[in-house]
Design a protein around this motif. Sequence first.
Motif, PDB file in Angstrom:
ATOM      1  N   THR A   1      -7.758  -7.122  -8.815  1.00  0.00           N
ATOM      2  CA  THR A   1      -6.622  -6.678  -8.011  1.00  0.00           C
ATOM      3  C   THR A   1      -7.009  -6.605  -6.543  1.00  0.00           C
ATOM      4  O   THR A   1      -8.193  -6.522  -6.204  1.00  0.00           O
ATOM      5  N   GLU A   2      -5.999  -6.626  -5.683  1.00  0.00           N
ATOM      6  CA  GLU A   2      -6.242  -6.433  -4.260  1.00  0.00           C
ATOM      7  C   GLU A   2      -6.867  -5.065  -3.994  1.00  0.00           C
ATOM      8  O   GLU A   2      -7.713  -4.922  -3.112  1.00  0.00           O
ATOM      9  N   GLU A   3      -6.452  -4.047  -4.762  1.00  0.00           N
ATOM     10  CA  GLU A   3      -7.016  -2.693  -4.586  1.00  0.00           C
ATOM     11  C   GLU A   3      -8.535  -2.726  -4.590  1.00  0.00           C
ATOM     12  O   GLU A   3      -9.180  -2.062  -3.783  1.00  0.00           O
ATOM     13  N   GLN A   4      -9.091  -3.503  -5.539  1.00  0.00           N
ATOM     14  CA  GLN A   4     -10.552  -3.527  -5.669  1.00  0.00           C
ATOM     15  C   GLN A   4     -11.215  -4.151  -4.444  1.00  0.00           C
ATOM     16  O   GLN A   4     -12.291  -3.741  -4.049  1.00  0.00           O
ATOM     17  N   ILE A   5     -10.546  -5.136  -3.852  1.00  0.00           N
ATOM     18  CA  ILE A   5     -11.126  -5.760  -2.651  1.00  0.00           C
ATOM     19  C   ILE A   5     -11.075  -4.783  -1.475  1.00  0.00           C
ATOM     20  O   ILE A   5     -12.067  -4.573  -0.775  1.00  0.00           O
ATOM     21  N   TYR A   6      -9.903  -4.160  -1.294  1.00  0.00           N
ATOM     22  CA  TYR A   6      -9.798  -3.162  -0.218  1.00  0.00           C
ATOM     23  C   TYR A   6     -10.828  -2.050  -0.433  1.00  0.00           C
ATOM     24  O   TYR A   6     -11.484  -1.599   0.512  1.00  0.00           O
ATOM     25  N   ALA A   7     -10.967  -1.611  -1.690  1.00  0.00           N
ATOM     26  CA  ALA A   7     -11.889  -0.500  -1.976  1.00  0.00           C
ATOM     27  C   ALA A   7     -13.319  -0.874  -1.593  1.00  0.00           C
ATOM     28  O   ALA A   7     -14.048  -0.073  -1.019  1.00  0.00           O
ATOM     29  N   LYS A   8     -13.675  -2.119  -1.884  1.00  0.00           N
ATOM     30  CA  LYS A   8     -15.038  -2.573  -1.554  1.00  0.00           C
ATOM     31  C   LYS A   8     -15.262  -2.529  -0.035  1.00  0.00           C
ATOM     32  O   LYS A   8     -16.377  -2.365   0.439  1.00  0.00           O
ATOM     33  N   LEU A   9     -14.176  -2.695   0.706  1.00  0.00           N
ATOM     34  CA  LEU A   9     -14.267  -2.638   2.168  1.00  0.00           C
ATOM     35  C   LEU A   9     -13.886  -1.235   2.672  1.00  0.00           C
ATOM     36  O   LEU A   9     -13.457  -1.065   3.814  1.00  0.00           O
ATOM     37  N   ASP A  10     -14.011  -0.249   1.808  1.00  0.00           N
ATOM     38  CA  ASP A  10     -13.786   1.165   2.145  1.00  0.00           C
ATOM     39  C   ASP A  10     -12.372   1.437   2.640  1.00  0.00           C
ATOM     40  O   ASP A  10     -12.164   2.145   3.628  1.00  0.00           O
ATOM     41  N   MET A  11     -11.425   0.843   1.960  1.00  0.00           N
ATOM     42  CA  MET A  11     -10.019   1.057   2.341  1.00  0.00           C
ATOM     43  C   MET A  11      -9.151   1.304   1.122  1.00  0.00           C
ATOM     44  O   MET A  11      -9.465   0.880   0.015  1.00  0.00           O
ATOM     45  N   LYS A  12      -8.017   1.960   1.383  1.00  0.00           N
ATOM     46  CA  LYS A  12      -6.962   2.040   0.371  1.00  0.00           C
ATOM     47  C   LYS A  12      -6.153   0.738   0.434  1.00  0.00           C
ATOM     48  O   LYS A  12      -6.081   0.092   1.482  1.00  0.00           O
ATOM     49  N   TRP A  13      -5.521   0.395  -0.674  1.00  0.00           N
ATOM     50  CA  TRP A  13      -4.651  -0.783  -0.734  1.00  0.00           C
ATOM     51  C   TRP A  13      -3.556  -0.680   0.346  1.00  0.00           C
ATOM     52  O   TRP A  13      -2.933   0.377   0.512  1.00  0.00           O
ATOM     53  N   VAL A  14      -3.334  -1.767   1.067  1.00  0.00           N
ATOM     54  CA  VAL A  14      -2.334  -1.756   2.140  1.00  0.00           C
ATOM     55  C   VAL A  14      -1.057  -2.422   1.642  1.00  0.00           C
ATOM     56  O   VAL A  14      -1.096  -3.582   1.211  1.00  0.00           O
ATOM     57  N   PRO A  15       0.083  -1.735   1.673  1.00  0.00           N
ATOM     58  CA  PRO A  15       1.332  -2.384   1.258  1.00  0.00           C
ATOM     59  C   PRO A  15       1.545  -3.658   2.081  1.00  0.00           C
ATOM     60  O   PRO A  15       1.345  -3.641   3.294  1.00  0.00           O
ATOM     61  N   PRO A  16       1.940  -4.772   1.409  1.00  0.00           N
ATOM     62  CA  PRO A  16       2.031  -6.063   2.110  1.00  0.00           C
ATOM     63  C   PRO A  16       2.891  -6.017   3.374  1.00  0.00           C
ATOM     64  O   PRO A  16       2.566  -6.667   4.370  1.00  0.00           O
ATOM     65  N   GLU A  17       3.991  -5.228   3.342  1.00  0.00           N
ATOM     66  CA  GLU A  17       4.867  -5.236   4.520  1.00  0.00           C
ATOM     67  C   GLU A  17       4.205  -4.634   5.745  1.00  0.00           C
ATOM     68  O   GLU A  17       4.686  -4.810   6.862  1.00  0.00           O
ATOM     69  N   LEU A  18       3.074  -3.939   5.565  1.00  0.00           N
ATOM     70  CA  LEU A  18       2.389  -3.348   6.727  1.00  0.00           C
ATOM     71  C   LEU A  18       1.270  -4.242   7.265  1.00  0.00           C
ATOM     72  O   LEU A  18       0.641  -3.917   8.258  1.00  0.00           O
ATOM     73  N   ARG A  19       1.039  -5.385   6.611  1.00  0.00           N
ATOM     74  CA  ARG A  19      -0.149  -6.180   6.978  1.00  0.00           C
ATOM     75  C   ARG A  19       0.102  -7.049   8.207  1.00  0.00           C
ATOM     76  O   ARG A  19       0.205  -8.269   8.127  1.00  0.00           O
ATOM     77  N   GLU A  20       0.240  -6.414   9.347  1.00  0.00           N
ATOM     78  CA  GLU A  20       0.534  -7.136  10.596  1.00  0.00           C
ATOM     79  C   GLU A  20      -0.439  -6.750  11.706  1.00  0.00           C
ATOM     80  O   GLU A  20      -0.206  -7.035  12.864  1.00  0.00           O
ATOM     81  N   ASP A  21      -1.524  -6.060  11.363  1.00  0.00           N
ATOM     82  CA  ASP A  21      -2.457  -5.517  12.355  1.00  0.00           C
ATOM     83  C   ASP A  21      -1.726  -4.664  13.386  1.00  0.00           C
ATOM     84  O   ASP A  21      -1.825  -4.878  14.585  1.00  0.00           O
ATOM     85  N   ARG A  22      -0.985  -3.723  12.883  1.00  0.00           N
ATOM     86  CA  ARG A  22      -0.311  -2.767  13.766  1.00  0.00           C
ATOM     87  C   ARG A  22      -0.671  -1.345  13.359  1.00  0.00           C
ATOM     88  O   ARG A  22       0.179  -0.466  13.315  1.00  0.00           O
ATOM     89  N   GLY A  23      -1.965  -1.146  13.043  1.00  0.00           N
ATOM     90  CA  GLY A  23      -2.428   0.198  12.716  1.00  0.00           C
ATOM     91  C   GLY A  23      -2.722   0.403  11.237  1.00  0.00           C
ATOM     92  O   GLY A  23      -3.221   1.450  10.842  1.00  0.00           O
ATOM     93  N   GLU A  24      -2.417  -0.609  10.410  1.00  0.00           N
ATOM     94  CA  GLU A  24      -2.590  -0.404   8.958  1.00  0.00           C
ATOM     95  C   GLU A  24      -4.066  -0.415   8.555  1.00  0.00           C
ATOM     96  O   GLU A  24      -4.423   0.181   7.533  1.00  0.00           O
ATOM     97  N   ILE A  25      -4.920  -1.096   9.332  1.00  0.00           N
ATOM     98  CA  ILE A  25      -6.347  -1.112   8.986  1.00  0.00           C
ATOM     99  C   ILE A  25      -6.903   0.300   9.152  1.00  0.00           C
ATOM    100  O   ILE A  25      -7.585   0.827   8.261  1.00  0.00           O
ATOM    101  N   GLU A  26      -6.577   0.925  10.270  1.00  0.00           N
ATOM    102  CA  GLU A  26      -7.043   2.293  10.543  1.00  0.00           C
ATOM    103  C   GLU A  26      -6.462   3.260   9.500  1.00  0.00           C
ATOM    104  O   GLU A  26      -7.175   4.117   8.971  1.00  0.00           O
ATOM    105  N   ALA A  27      -5.176   3.120   9.206  1.00  0.00           N
ATOM    106  CA  ALA A  27      -4.562   4.004   8.211  1.00  0.00           C
ATOM    107  C   ALA A  27      -5.198   3.785   6.840  1.00  0.00           C
ATOM    108  O   ALA A  27      -5.361   4.730   6.064  1.00  0.00           O
ATOM    109  N   GLY A  28      -5.585   2.543   6.557  1.00  0.00           N
ATOM    110  CA  GLY A  28      -6.204   2.220   5.271  1.00  0.00           C
ATOM    111  C   GLY A  28      -7.551   2.896   5.101  1.00  0.00           C
ATOM    112  O   GLY A  28      -7.967   3.215   3.991  1.00  0.00           O
TER     113      GLY A  28
END
Length: 580
Positions: A303-330
């Motif tokens: 799952t995508e969750e597992q990839i984000y988790a490996k990079l020390d992040m929570k799963w990011v909802p697709p509609e937020l994936r625009e580099d407008r603060g979602e990486i930091e929030a993740g």
Amino acid sequence: MEKSEIVGVLEEIAELLELKGENPFKVRAYQSGARALETLEEDLGAVIEEDRLGKIKGIGKALVEKITTLHETGELEYYDKLKASVPESMIELLTIPNLGPKKIKKLHDELGIDSVESLKAACEAGKVAEISGFGAKTEQKLLSGIANREAYQARHHWWKAASVAEPIVEGLRELPEVERAESAGSLRRMRETVGDLDFIVASTKPKPVMDWFVGLDTVSEVTAHGHTKSSVRFQDGLQADLRVVPPEQFAFALLHFTGSKDHNVRMRQRALERGWSLSEWGLFDKDSKPEDPDRKSVIAAETEEQIYAKLDMKWVPPELREDRGEIEAGETGDFPQLIEVEDIRGVFHNHTTASDGHNTLEEMTVAAEELGLEYLGIADHSKASFQASGLDEDRLAAQVEKIRALNASGKFKCHVFAGSEVDILKDGSLDFDDDVLATLDYVVASVHNALTLTEDEMTKRIIKAIENEHVTMLGHLTGRLLLRREPYAVNVGKVIDAAIANDTIIELNANPWRLDMDWRHWKNAVDKGLLCAINPDAHDTDGLALFVAGINVARKGWLEPKHILNTRPLAEVKQYFGVE
Ligand code: DGT
Ligand code: CA
Ligand code: CA
Ligand code: ZN
């Protein structure tokens, strides 16, 4: 054929006749016929049956016959012949803004222009500016109109793209060779328009999947047909890529092809900081080579969750994936509690047959109740929008009375609010006096005419309306029609600040053609204290459900239920409006 379609045919006949330089009286006969038919309030079928069409002002004898034929057969030989007598490429010129049939005829007569291409060339050579009645400014406008048109044709409304994609994803999932299938790209990110569709499939047997895809009935052209990737164009112009990957790569491919590019760049950076390289194939040691047959992903991710988790992040909802603060929030998991369809309890900006809607007050109320809504706001146009049969003071008063009676009758569980979509006039005053507005439960104020003011004038005009104490919310802030008309010039930041200062709501118009105010503004605006209302701007019962398109965009704008008036229960909305 329906009345509205017949109106369209008559308008087109007038344009074609004008293009051919026919007698202006003849042209006008079709134009006024179209107007007369458009404003006809009775059922057209009944009028024809009772032989009363010819008695309507503006509809002459020749038109009676043609309208009747169109209504009964859906066809008209005269129209077909006329259309065939003008080259398609000339008719296409009508789609360019600021170019009517008269001007096209002149361009044709003086410069031999017969297509968008030849017009573009003539403008670029400065020849159009030399014709009387055109000038350098017009030439520039035509060029930018042509450029917009090219950009518009390359993209499609999200709503339409989704309707094409959905059955394909379902079809893919039914194939025995397919383990998983998803839409990726801008469609999954809920962008307001979509360039092409991107399908990702997990399968160990790609060939039958590819063959099924390129063989779809709706495919008009296959532009690539490979082992792992195929690309097609559908009959309606939409293009699509299909990628089939081994199941262990699926999550990585889905993440990559969902994008956005900017989001991917940030994610790859995070991987590099941890000594890995992230790609559509997996997460690898950063010094490893793709050619290495023993290369293995650092993690096996389903799952995508597992990839984000490996990079020390929570799963990011697709509609937020625009580099407008979602990486930091993740990183902190501090995501908004994004609004969902079920959170919406009612809608405010809707039309009925009293103005330019196609269903009656009762029909709209039934439909709202069927959607499970607690309340429905009726906001028909005001008199300045005469082309939309806007209501004058008397008709408005009658409508308010009808709504009060409907509520009192107890016939419906759904409460109806009496409002108006009042025109903001050119000087910023409103189309109804304050004492009239005071009789309503709420007021939507919108700009519908004089769209070419300067940015400064338009901003002041809108702010003046926002400052009126009776205005509850501002309708479709920029007037844009996606892929058809650019927004008018307005300083959105200043309008937002004025709305906050005056406790005026800004609507998120959910019509898939509008999605206005744009998603890019919402996060900052609500952080500063703006309140939103998601409105379908429905013109018929089916249109009510369009608020769902607004939910997509609201999520993209980081909006939560608390930011949106129409997530509140009826009693709280009444309290907000200050009504019983
Ligand atoms: P569209 O089709 O123009 O509406 O927008 P997208 O986002 O669907 O773009 P598309 O179809 O070109 O590619 C899908 C996703 O694949 C994109 O969002 C990110 C990823 N992608 C494509 N090309 C590149 C690239 O050169 N670099 C990176 N980092 N990602 C890419
Ligand atoms: Ca795409
Ligand atoms: Ca693509
Ligand atoms: Zn409007």
